[in-house]
Design a protein around this motif. Sequence first.
Motif, PDB file in Angstrom:
ATOM      1  N   ILE A 322      41.270  27.909  36.045  1.00 51.31           N
ATOM      2  CA  ILE A 322      42.513  27.850  35.267  1.00 51.31           C
ATOM      3  C   ILE A 322      43.631  27.191  36.067  1.00 51.31           C
ATOM      4  CG2 ILE A 322      44.249  29.226  34.041  1.00 51.31           C
ATOM      5  CD1 ILE A 322      42.164  31.337  33.582  1.00 51.31           C
ATOM      6  N   SER A 323      43.620  27.392  37.382  1.00 53.53           N
ATOM      7  CA  SER A 323      44.711  26.883  38.219  1.00 53.53           C
ATOM      8  C   SER A 323      44.773  25.361  38.256  1.00 53.53           C
ATOM      9  CB  SER A 323      44.570  27.423  39.648  1.00 53.53           C
ATOM     10  OG  SER A 323      43.441  26.859  40.291  1.00 53.53           O
ATOM     11  N   LYS A 324      43.736  24.705  37.766  1.00 61.72           N
ATOM     12  CA  LYS A 324      43.761  23.237  37.742  1.00 61.72           C
ATOM     13  C   LYS A 324      44.770  22.724  36.710  1.00 61.72           C
ATOM     14  CE  LYS A 324      38.883  22.918  39.123  1.00 61.72           C
ATOM     15  NZ  LYS A 324      39.227  22.715  40.530  1.00 61.72           N
ATOM     16  N   ASP A 325      45.069  23.538  35.685  1.00 64.64           N
ATOM     17  CA  ASP A 325      46.010  23.118  34.630  1.00 64.64           C
ATOM     18  C   ASP A 325      47.225  24.041  34.511  1.00 64.64           C
ATOM     19  OD1 ASP A 325      44.392  20.903  33.450  1.00 64.64           O
ATOM     20  OD2 ASP A 325      42.983  22.548  33.123  1.00 64.64           O
ATOM     21  N   HIS A 326      47.263  25.137  35.264  1.00 70.17           N
ATOM     22  CA  HIS A 326      48.358  26.095  35.168  1.00 70.17           C
ATOM     23  C   HIS A 326      48.756  26.568  36.563  1.00 70.17           C
ATOM     24  CE1 HIS A 326      46.171  26.330  31.358  1.00 70.17           C
ATOM     25  NE2 HIS A 326      47.271  26.772  30.783  1.00 70.17           N
ATOM     26  N   GLN A 327      49.983  27.034  36.639  1.00 69.44           N
ATOM     27  CA  GLN A 327      50.399  27.740  37.856  1.00 69.44           C
ATOM     28  C   GLN A 327      50.006  29.209  37.690  1.00 69.44           C
ATOM     29  OE1 GLN A 327      54.575  28.742  38.437  1.00 69.44           O
ATOM     30  NE2 GLN A 327      54.439  28.071  40.563  1.00 69.44           N
ATOM     31  N   ILE A 328      49.262  29.738  38.680  1.00 67.43           N
ATOM     32  CA  ILE A 328      48.784  31.117  38.615  1.00 67.43           C
ATOM     33  C   ILE A 328      49.530  31.957  39.658  1.00 67.43           C
ATOM     34  CG2 ILE A 328      46.800  32.658  38.790  1.00 67.43           C
ATOM     35  CD1 ILE A 328      46.588  30.719  36.494  1.00 67.43           C
ATOM     36  N   ILE A 329      50.119  33.045  39.192  1.00 65.41           N
ATOM     37  CA  ILE A 329      50.714  34.036  40.094  1.00 65.41           C
ATOM     38  C   ILE A 329      49.901  35.317  39.938  1.00 65.41           C
ATOM     39  CG2 ILE A 329      52.766  35.386  40.658  1.00 65.41           C
ATOM     40  CD1 ILE A 329      54.458  33.112  39.539  1.00 65.41           C
ATOM     41  N   CYS A 330      49.284  35.787  41.029  1.00 67.15           N
ATOM     42  CA  CYS A 330      48.404  36.949  40.961  1.00 67.15           C
ATOM     43  C   CYS A 330      48.759  37.951  42.059  1.00 67.15           C
ATOM     44  CB  CYS A 330      46.944  36.505  41.113  1.00 67.15           C
ATOM     45  SG  CYS A 330      45.771  37.877  41.053  1.00 67.15           S
ATOM     46  N   ILE A 331      48.924  39.184  41.660  1.00 69.76           N
ATOM     47  CA  ILE A 331      49.139  40.270  42.621  1.00 69.76           C
ATOM     48  C   ILE A 331      47.799  40.974  42.799  1.00 69.76           C
ATOM     49  CG2 ILE A 331      50.402  42.399  43.091  1.00 69.76           C
ATOM     50  CD1 ILE A 331      52.559  41.342  41.135  1.00 69.76           C
ATOM     51  N   THR A 332      47.272  40.992  44.023  1.00 68.08           N
ATOM     52  CA  THR A 332      45.919  41.514  44.240  1.00 68.08           C
ATOM     53  C   THR A 332      45.810  42.204  45.589  1.00 68.08           C
ATOM     54  OG1 THR A 332      43.579  40.922  44.284  1.00 68.08           O
ATOM     55  CG2 THR A 332      45.117  39.316  45.226  1.00 68.08           C
ATOM     56  N   HIS A 333      44.798  43.102  45.675  1.00 65.74           N
ATOM     57  CA  HIS A 333      44.449  43.755  46.936  1.00 65.74           C
ATOM     58  C   HIS A 333      43.060  43.333  47.416  1.00 65.74           C
ATOM     59  CE1 HIS A 333      47.419  46.423  44.981  1.00 65.74           C
ATOM     60  NE2 HIS A 333      47.852  46.650  46.206  1.00 65.74           N
ATOM     61  N   LEU A 334      42.416  42.432  46.693  1.00 65.44           N
ATOM     62  CA  LEU A 334      41.059  42.022  47.040  1.00 65.44           C
ATOM     63  C   LEU A 334      41.058  40.683  47.765  1.00 65.44           C
ATOM     64  CD1 LEU A 334      39.066  42.932  43.790  1.00 65.44           C
ATOM     65  CD2 LEU A 334      39.265  44.243  45.909  1.00 65.44           C
ATOM     66  N   PRO A 335      40.404  40.614  48.897  1.00 62.40           N
ATOM     67  CA  PRO A 335      40.370  39.358  49.664  1.00 62.40           C
ATOM     68  C   PRO A 335      39.620  38.250  48.921  1.00 62.40           C
ATOM     69  CG  PRO A 335      38.865  40.963  50.623  1.00 62.40           C
ATOM     70  CD  PRO A 335      39.674  41.703  49.605  1.00 62.40           C
ATOM     71  N   GLN A 336      38.621  38.614  48.095  1.00 63.95           N
ATOM     72  CA  GLN A 336      37.882  37.585  47.363  1.00 63.95           C
ATOM     73  C   GLN A 336      38.807  36.789  46.436  1.00 63.95           C
ATOM     74  OE1 GLN A 336      37.102  40.829  47.597  1.00 63.95           O
ATOM     75  NE2 GLN A 336      34.905  41.208  47.304  1.00 63.95           N
ATOM     76  N   ILE A 337      39.765  37.480  45.847  1.00 65.46           N
ATOM     77  CA  ILE A 337      40.701  36.820  44.933  1.00 65.46           C
ATOM     78  C   ILE A 337      41.796  36.108  45.713  1.00 65.46           C
ATOM     79  CG2 ILE A 337      42.414  37.225  43.114  1.00 65.46           C
ATOM     80  CD1 ILE A 337      40.660  39.486  42.075  1.00 65.46           C
ATOM     81  N   ALA A 338      42.343  36.790  46.694  1.00 66.79           N
ATOM     82  CA  ALA A 338      43.437  36.202  47.474  1.00 66.79           C
ATOM     83  C   ALA A 338      43.000  34.942  48.206  1.00 66.79           C
ATOM     84  CB  ALA A 338      43.978  37.227  48.464  1.00 66.79           C
ATOM     85  N   ALA A 339      41.739  34.904  48.610  1.00 68.03           N
ATOM     86  CA  ALA A 339      41.247  33.767  49.391  1.00 68.03           C
ATOM     87  C   ALA A 339      41.280  32.460  48.594  1.00 68.03           C
ATOM     88  CB  ALA A 339      39.828  34.050  49.878  1.00 68.03           C
ATOM     89  N   MET A 340      41.291  32.540  47.259  1.00 68.02           N
ATOM     90  CA  MET A 340      41.290  31.340  46.423  1.00 68.02           C
ATOM     91  C   MET A 340      42.674  30.695  46.311  1.00 68.02           C
ATOM     92  SD  MET A 340      38.447  30.305  45.103  1.00 68.02           S
ATOM     93  CE  MET A 340      36.755  30.817  44.774  1.00 68.02           C
ATOM     94  N   ALA A 341      43.716  31.412  46.731  1.00 61.16           N
ATOM     95  CA  ALA A 341      45.085  30.938  46.509  1.00 61.16           C
ATOM     96  C   ALA A 341      45.441  29.784  47.437  1.00 61.16           C
ATOM     97  CB  ALA A 341      46.065  32.083  46.704  1.00 61.16           C
ATOM     98  N   ASP A 342      46.307  28.909  46.966  1.00 58.95           N
ATOM     99  CA  ASP A 342      46.833  27.826  47.799  1.00 58.95           C
ATOM    100  C   ASP A 342      47.977  28.315  48.681  1.00 58.95           C
ATOM    101  OD1 ASP A 342      45.135  25.870  46.628  1.00 58.95           O
ATOM    102  OD2 ASP A 342      46.460  25.827  44.882  1.00 58.95           O
ATOM    103  N   THR A 343      48.711  29.289  48.192  1.00 57.17           N
ATOM    104  CA  THR A 343      49.866  29.809  48.918  1.00 57.17           C
ATOM    105  C   THR A 343      49.863  31.327  48.828  1.00 57.17           C
ATOM    106  OG1 THR A 343      51.141  27.855  48.291  1.00 57.17           O
ATOM    107  CG2 THR A 343      52.390  29.728  49.138  1.00 57.17           C
ATOM    108  N   HIS A 344      50.217  31.988  49.943  1.00 56.33           N
ATOM    109  CA  HIS A 344      50.242  33.450  49.971  1.00 56.33           C
ATOM    110  C   HIS A 344      51.665  33.963  50.240  1.00 56.33           C
ATOM    111  CE1 HIS A 344      45.926  32.685  51.032  1.00 56.33           C
ATOM    112  NE2 HIS A 344      45.774  33.625  50.101  1.00 56.33           N
TER     113      HIS A 344
END
Length: 391
Positions: A322-344
């Motif tokens: 989804i992030s290829k066409d949208h800006q994604i803001i995600c609040i998470t405690h899981l490293p698997q999800i956080a690791a995909m982010a471009d910016t932390h």
Amino acid sequence: MKEKLSDAYHAYIHVKNELKEAATDTEQRARELSFLQYEAEEIEHAALTVGEDEELEIRYRRFANGKQILGSIGQVYELTSDHGAAQMTGHAVLEIAKISAYDEKVRQLEEQLTQIDDLLNDFNRELAGYMDDTDFDEERFYEMEKRLDLINGLKAKYGGTIEKILAEYEKKLERIEKLSDYDAYLSDLTQKLEKKETELETLCKKVSAVRRKEASKLAKKIKSALIDLNFLDVQFELSLTRKKDYTASGYDEAEFLISTNPGEPVQSLTKIASGGELSRIMLAIKAVLADCDEIGTLIFDEIDTGISGRTAQMVSEKMNVISKDHQIICITHLPQIAAMADTHFLIEKQAKKNQTHTSIRKLDSEESVSELGRMLGGVKITDTVLKVQKK
């Protein structure tokens, strides 16, 4: 087709409202008709002509000034004519003539006074000629004043210009015609409403048929996306039911139905899905609609509730799509999800002087690795954990 549907709906509502407003009682219609006839006759009797008010204003100002001029000129004539200064200067000339032969100086004064008398007589002749030549009719001025008062009164009631007054007159005639033959008017409106409703119903059916066809396809795609997010035994449907009333979008009411457990019937999404499930379901829907929606930024909170391991990895991969066409803001405690982010960004709470403060700050690349390591390995971050994160 939706544009035609919207136009048909608004045309239908316009006629429907007109028919609703037309359904007044007989006594009220009679009062309205009588009042409209009075107003129409008032305008009709005025026999207005476009532009006559401007012409009258010009003539009125000229006549008003002319009246003032003639009034003042009349007073001047009275003071200087044979009944005023001219009479006195004439007597003065006769008196000084009696003694002018006795003294050279007096003779000179007589000459001056005679010149004054001649000038005054010439002045009065010219003044009388001016008064005769000046055209001012008191009765015409009065009629002009009355006409302007009438026009200005109509402007105050029906519009600021003669054009607007005449436009109001046409509207009143149209309304009088309707009220005079009200049964025919209501019958015409009823037939018109039936026609508009038939046109709207036809378009609604066509749009609904397209929706039902596409709803089935969309439900299958969303179900597939849900399976990708580890909803293995999920059932998903898009239900379309008919609303009581028409809308500009048709008469369909859409609802998402889902079952996340084997053997359970599908129910409304809002009734059975938990917070975490809703986030994942929304993620699946957005993943399917990513190419056609116009939402620039998506925010996900609690999307990691109740998931871990492979499911978390699947969620992160779907968010990456989804992030290829949208800006994604995600609040998470899981490293698997956080690791995909471009910016932390790191959100922290700190207690100072019996008060709790929340802060947020952007992490650089080294801090991101360290924080992901902490999320993966706990409070103590080993070299092995850091190596895994850097890979």
